[in-house]
Design an enzyme around this catalytic site. Structure first.
Site, short mmCIF file in Angstrom:
data_model
loop_
_atom_site.label_atom_id
_atom_site.label_comp_id
_atom_site.label_asym_id
_atom_site.label_seq_id
_atom_site.Cartn_x
_atom_site.Cartn_y
_atom_site.Cartn_z
N SER A 60 0.86 -1.19 0.00
CA SER A 60 0.00 0.00 0.00
C SER A 60 0.89 1.23 0.00
O SER A 60 2.09 1.14 0.31
CB SER A 60 -0.87 -0.01 1.26
OG SER A 60 -1.46 1.25 1.51
N TYR A 79 -1.85 -0.49 10.36
CA TYR A 79 -1.88 -0.79 8.93
C TYR A 79 -0.54 -0.43 8.29
O TYR A 79 0.04 -1.21 7.53
CB TYR A 79 -3.02 -0.01 8.29
CG TYR A 79 -3.26 -0.29 6.82
CD1 TYR A 79 -4.03 -1.36 6.41
CD2 TYR A 79 -2.71 0.54 5.84
CE1 TYR A 79 -4.26 -1.61 5.06
CE2 TYR A 79 -2.93 0.31 4.50
CZ TYR A 79 -3.71 -0.77 4.11
OH TYR A 79 -3.93 -1.02 2.78
#
Length: 281
Positions: A156, A169
Site C-alpha cells: 500500500s 496498517y
C-alpha cells in the site's frame, strides 16, 4: 498467445475486489487460477465480509474465460489450512508459477496509543503474518516448478508513508515491503522475482462502506463514499479520488509475466502520485 499461457497463479483474498480483478486479469492472459479467501468475517473489521458465494463467482468468472480454476476457503492466519489447500490445488493443476499475496483488512482508525490489543494484533496477523504464510506455502512449489517464477506482494502507499491514524496498517504494510525485498535476495538463486505493489485508495468494499467513510468525514453523522470524494482526491497528486481494481490488476499482470523478467526487489506505486505528493505550504 496470452502473456500468461501455461502459467498457474495462486491469489489470496480472491473472492471479490482486488483479488478477483487479479484473477480475471491473469486468466484473461491464459493463466489457470488457484483462488482462496476466508469467505467470512474477521474480528475487529466493521465492513461487510466476503462470502463463499463471492469466491464461487470468482471461479465461475475465471472458467468463463476458458481457464481452469480451483478454490478453497482458508484464513491466511492459519498456515496449516492454507498450506493443505494450496498443496491439493497444486496437485490438481500441476504446479505453481505465481503468487499474488493480496488478502488484507482495514479495521478501526485512531491514534496508535488508542488502539486496543485486538485491533493491533489482528491487523498485523492478517496483513503481515498472512502474507508471510502465503509466501511460505507457495515458495516450495514455485521452486519445484522453476527455474523462475514471480511473487507479487500487495502492500500500500501505507507501506511507503506514515499515514496518520492507521499506524497498525502502516506497520504491517511496511513489513510487507521489507519481506518482499528480503525474499528477492533469498530467491535470486532460483531466478524467482519478488516485488511489491503500493496502491493508493482502491474502490473496493474496504473504502466503499459507512465505517470507512467516517474516517474521511468525521463531522458527518452518516457519510457515504460520495461525501468522502473531495478528501480522497486531495490525498493524491491528481484530482482523482481512487484507482480502480483493474489499475492494480494491470500492474500485477506486468510483474507476473515475462515482460518484467529482469525486475525484482522493487516497490511499484499505483497511487496517483500519493507516495510522492508534496504536502508542504
Amino acid at each position: 498467445m496470452g502473456r500468461m499461457d501455461n502459467k498457474i497463479a495462486f491469489i489470496t483474498g480472491a473472492a471479490r475486489g482486488q483479488g478477483r480483478a487479479h484473477a480475471l486479469r491473469l486468466a484473461g492472459e491464459g493463466a489457470d487460477i488457484i483462488a482462496t479467501d476466508i469467505a467470512g468475517p474477521v474480528d475487529t473489521v466493521g465492513y461487510e465480509a466476503a462470502t463463499a458465494q463471492d469466491l464461487a463467482e470468482t471461479v465461475r468468472a475465471v472458467e468463463a474465460l476458458g481457464r481452469r480454476a480451483v478454490s478453497f476457503t482458508a484464513d491466511v492466519r492459519d498456515f496449516n489450512t492454507l498450506q493443505a489447500g494450496l498443496d491439493a490445488a497444486v496437485g490438481e493443476l500441476g504446479g505453481l508459477d505465481v503468487l499474488v499475496a493480496n488478502a488484507g483488512i482495514l479495521n478501526d482508525v485512531r491514534n496508535s496509543w488508542q488502539l486496543d490489543e485486538a485491533q493491533w494484533q489482528t491487523m498485523i496477523d492478517v496483513n503481515l503474518g498472512g502474507v508471510w504464510h502465503s509466501t511460505k506455502a507457495a515458495i516450495p512449489h514455485i521452486i519445484d516448478r522453476g527455474p523462475g517464477g514471480s511473487l507479487i506482494l500487495i502492500s500500500s502507499t501505507g507501506g511507503l508513508r506514515g499515514i496518520p491514524g492507521i499506524s497498525h496498517y502502516n506497520a504491517a504494510k511496511h513489513g510487507v515491503t521489507g519481506l518482499a525485498r528480503t525474499l528477492a535476495n533469498e530467491l535470486s538463486p532460483h531466478r524467482i522475482r519478488v516485488n511489491s505493489i503500493h496502491p493508493t485508495n482502491v474502490r473496493t468494499q474496504m473504502i466503499d462502506n459507512p465505517s470507512s467513510a467516517r474516517i474521511y468525514c468525521p463531522d458527518l453523522e452518516s457519510p457515504t463514499l460520495e461525501d468522502a470524494m473531495p478528501t480522497l482526491a486531495r490525498i493524491n497528486m491528481w484530482d482523482v479520488p481512487y484507482v480502480d481494481t483493474d489499475d492494480v490488476a494491470n500492474a500485477v499482470l506486468f510483474l507476473a509475466c515475462e515482460e518484467s523478467r529482469y525486475i525484482t526487489g522493487t516497490a511499484l506505486p499505483v497511487d496517483l502520485g500519493m507516495s510522492m505528493k508534496f504536502s508542504g505550504a
